[in-house]
Design a protein around this motif. Structure first.
Motif, PDB file in Angstrom:
ATOM      1  N   SER A  71      -3.174  39.388  48.200  1.00 28.22           N
ATOM      2  CA  SER A  71      -2.636  38.057  47.905  1.00 28.22           C
ATOM      3  C   SER A  71      -2.891  37.680  46.462  1.00 28.22           C
ATOM      4  O   SER A  71      -3.776  36.881  46.152  1.00 28.22           O
ATOM      5  CB  SER A  71      -3.267  37.029  48.844  1.00 28.22           C
ATOM      6  OG  SER A  71      -3.049  37.367  50.188  1.00 28.22           O
ATOM      7  N   ILE A  72      -2.091  38.228  45.580  1.00 23.58           N
ATOM      8  CA  ILE A  72      -2.257  37.974  44.163  1.00 23.58           C
ATOM      9  C   ILE A  72      -0.895  38.042  43.478  1.00 23.58           C
ATOM     10  O   ILE A  72      -0.109  38.944  43.753  1.00 23.58           O
ATOM     11  CB  ILE A  72      -3.239  38.991  43.533  1.00 23.58           C
ATOM     12  CG1 ILE A  72      -3.457  38.708  42.056  1.00 23.58           C
ATOM     13  CG2 ILE A  72      -2.787  40.418  43.758  1.00 23.58           C
ATOM     14  CD1 ILE A  72      -4.544  39.563  41.443  1.00 23.58           C
ATOM     15  N   ILE A  73      -0.649  37.061  42.636  1.00 21.93           N
ATOM     16  CA  ILE A  73       0.526  37.123  41.768  1.00 21.93           C
ATOM     17  C   ILE A  73       0.025  37.725  40.467  1.00 21.93           C
ATOM     18  O   ILE A  73      -0.430  37.012  39.555  1.00 21.93           O
ATOM     19  CB  ILE A  73       1.149  35.736  41.562  1.00 21.93           C
ATOM     20  CG1 ILE A  73       1.533  35.129  42.913  1.00 21.93           C
ATOM     21  CG2 ILE A  73       2.379  35.834  40.657  1.00 21.93           C
ATOM     22  CD1 ILE A  73       2.067  33.713  42.834  1.00 21.93           C
ATOM     23  N   PHE A  74       0.064  39.022  40.400  1.00 25.28           N
ATOM     24  CA  PHE A  74      -0.628  39.751  39.336  1.00 25.28           C
ATOM     25  C   PHE A  74      -0.195  39.288  37.961  1.00 25.28           C
ATOM     26  O   PHE A  74      -1.027  39.082  37.074  1.00 25.28           O
ATOM     27  CB  PHE A  74      -0.393  41.254  39.495  1.00 25.28           C
ATOM     28  CG  PHE A  74      -1.164  42.078  38.510  1.00 25.28           C
ATOM     29  CD1 PHE A  74      -0.589  42.482  37.313  1.00 25.28           C
ATOM     30  CD2 PHE A  74      -2.471  42.453  38.782  1.00 25.28           C
ATOM     31  CE1 PHE A  74      -1.302  43.227  36.395  1.00 25.28           C
ATOM     32  CE2 PHE A  74      -3.203  43.203  37.866  1.00 25.28           C
ATOM     33  CZ  PHE A  74      -2.616  43.594  36.678  1.00 25.28           C
ATOM     34  N   SER A  75       1.088  39.114  37.777  1.00 22.05           N
ATOM     35  CA  SER A  75       1.603  38.788  36.444  1.00 22.05           C
ATOM     36  C   SER A  75       1.089  37.446  35.928  1.00 22.05           C
ATOM     37  O   SER A  75       1.114  37.195  34.723  1.00 22.05           O
ATOM     38  CB  SER A  75       3.134  38.781  36.456  1.00 22.05           C
ATOM     39  OG  SER A  75       3.619  37.815  37.366  1.00 22.05           O
ATOM     40  N   SER A  76       0.606  36.595  36.813  1.00 22.41           N
ATOM     41  CA  SER A  76       0.118  35.268  36.421  1.00 22.41           C
ATOM     42  C   SER A  76      -1.400  35.197  36.369  1.00 22.41           C
ATOM     43  O   SER A  76      -1.956  34.111  36.150  1.00 22.41           O
ATOM     44  CB  SER A  76       0.620  34.208  37.407  1.00 22.41           C
ATOM     45  OG  SER A  76       2.032  34.191  37.458  1.00 22.41           O
ATOM     46  N   THR A  77      -2.049  36.315  36.563  1.00 24.39           N
ATOM     47  CA  THR A  77      -3.499  36.320  36.770  1.00 24.39           C
ATOM     48  C   THR A  77      -4.251  36.870  35.575  1.00 24.39           C
ATOM     49  O   THR A  77      -3.874  37.907  35.024  1.00 24.39           O
ATOM     50  CB  THR A  77      -3.824  37.161  38.016  1.00 24.39           C
ATOM     51  OG1 THR A  77      -3.162  36.605  39.148  1.00 24.39           O
ATOM     52  CG2 THR A  77      -5.321  37.193  38.275  1.00 24.39           C
ATOM     53  N   ILE A  78      -5.307  36.179  35.199  1.00 25.46           N
ATOM     54  CA  ILE A  78      -6.233  36.723  34.207  1.00 25.46           C
ATOM     55  C   ILE A  78      -6.982  37.887  34.847  1.00 25.46           C
ATOM     56  O   ILE A  78      -7.424  37.800  35.996  1.00 25.46           O
ATOM     57  CB  ILE A  78      -7.227  35.646  33.750  1.00 25.46           C
ATOM     58  CG1 ILE A  78      -6.499  34.532  32.984  1.00 25.46           C
ATOM     59  CG2 ILE A  78      -8.327  36.255  32.892  1.00 25.46           C
ATOM     60  CD1 ILE A  78      -7.378  33.350  32.646  1.00 25.46           C
ATOM     61  N   MET A  79      -7.102  38.969  34.104  1.00 25.62           N
ATOM     62  CA  MET A  79      -7.840  40.142  34.576  1.00 25.62           C
ATOM     63  C   MET A  79      -8.966  40.448  33.593  1.00 25.62           C
ATOM     64  O   MET A  79      -8.820  40.240  32.385  1.00 25.62           O
ATOM     65  CB  MET A  79      -6.924  41.361  34.687  1.00 25.62           C
ATOM     66  CG  MET A  79      -5.761  41.194  35.642  1.00 25.62           C
ATOM     67  SD  MET A  79      -6.275  40.987  37.352  1.00 25.62           S
ATOM     68  CE  MET A  79      -7.080  42.558  37.678  1.00 25.62           C
ATOM     69  N   ALA A  80     -10.070  40.941  34.115  1.00 28.62           N
ATOM     70  CA  ALA A  80     -11.228  41.181  33.260  1.00 28.62           C
ATOM     71  C   ALA A  80     -11.953  42.450  33.665  1.00 28.62           C
ATOM     72  O   ALA A  80     -11.868  42.903  34.811  1.00 28.62           O
ATOM     73  CB  ALA A  80     -12.184  39.988  33.334  1.00 28.62           C
TER      74      ALA A  80
END
Length: 113
Positions: free
Chosen positions: A27-36
């Motif tokens: 359940s993730i909208i990857f393109s809108s998500t900060i990743m670290a």
């Protein structure tokens, strides 16, 4: 629920390179998500290594600036960490992170001759 699976760790000699990958699913909208990417060395606290926003703005820990590059492929829902000119001080377990959501299981990076 979000699943993060890291890969690409291993043993490398000082001065060498590794490329870590983190594939996201669930359940993730990857393109809108900060990743670290974080790392934790033995006996030390976990520290933020690099972060990339949905707009591809980046942040780096001072000690990795100019050596590490974070990038993302939204179509593949994957974030990468290209690590060059590695030193023994980079030895740690590296974790993929979605802030406030979850962590990957970690991948070991060992820099040693």
């Amino acid at each position: 629920q979000v699943q993060l699976v890291e890969s690409g760790g291993g043993l490398v000699q000082p001065g060498g390179s590794l490329r870590l990958s983190c594939a996201a699913s669930g359940s993730i909208i990857f393109s809108s998500t900060i990743m670290a990417w974080f790392r934790q060395a033995p006996g030390k606290e976990r520290e933020l290594v690099a972060r990339i926003t949905s707009g591809a703005s980046t942040y780096y820990l001072r000690s990795v600036m100019g050596r590490f590059t974070i990038s993302r492929d939204n179509a593949k829902k994957t974030v990468y960490l290209q690590m060059d000119s590695l030193t023994p001080e980079d030895t740690a377990v590296y974790y993929c992170n979605v802030p406030g959501v979850g962590w990957g299981q970690g991948t070991q990076v060992t820099v040693s001759s």
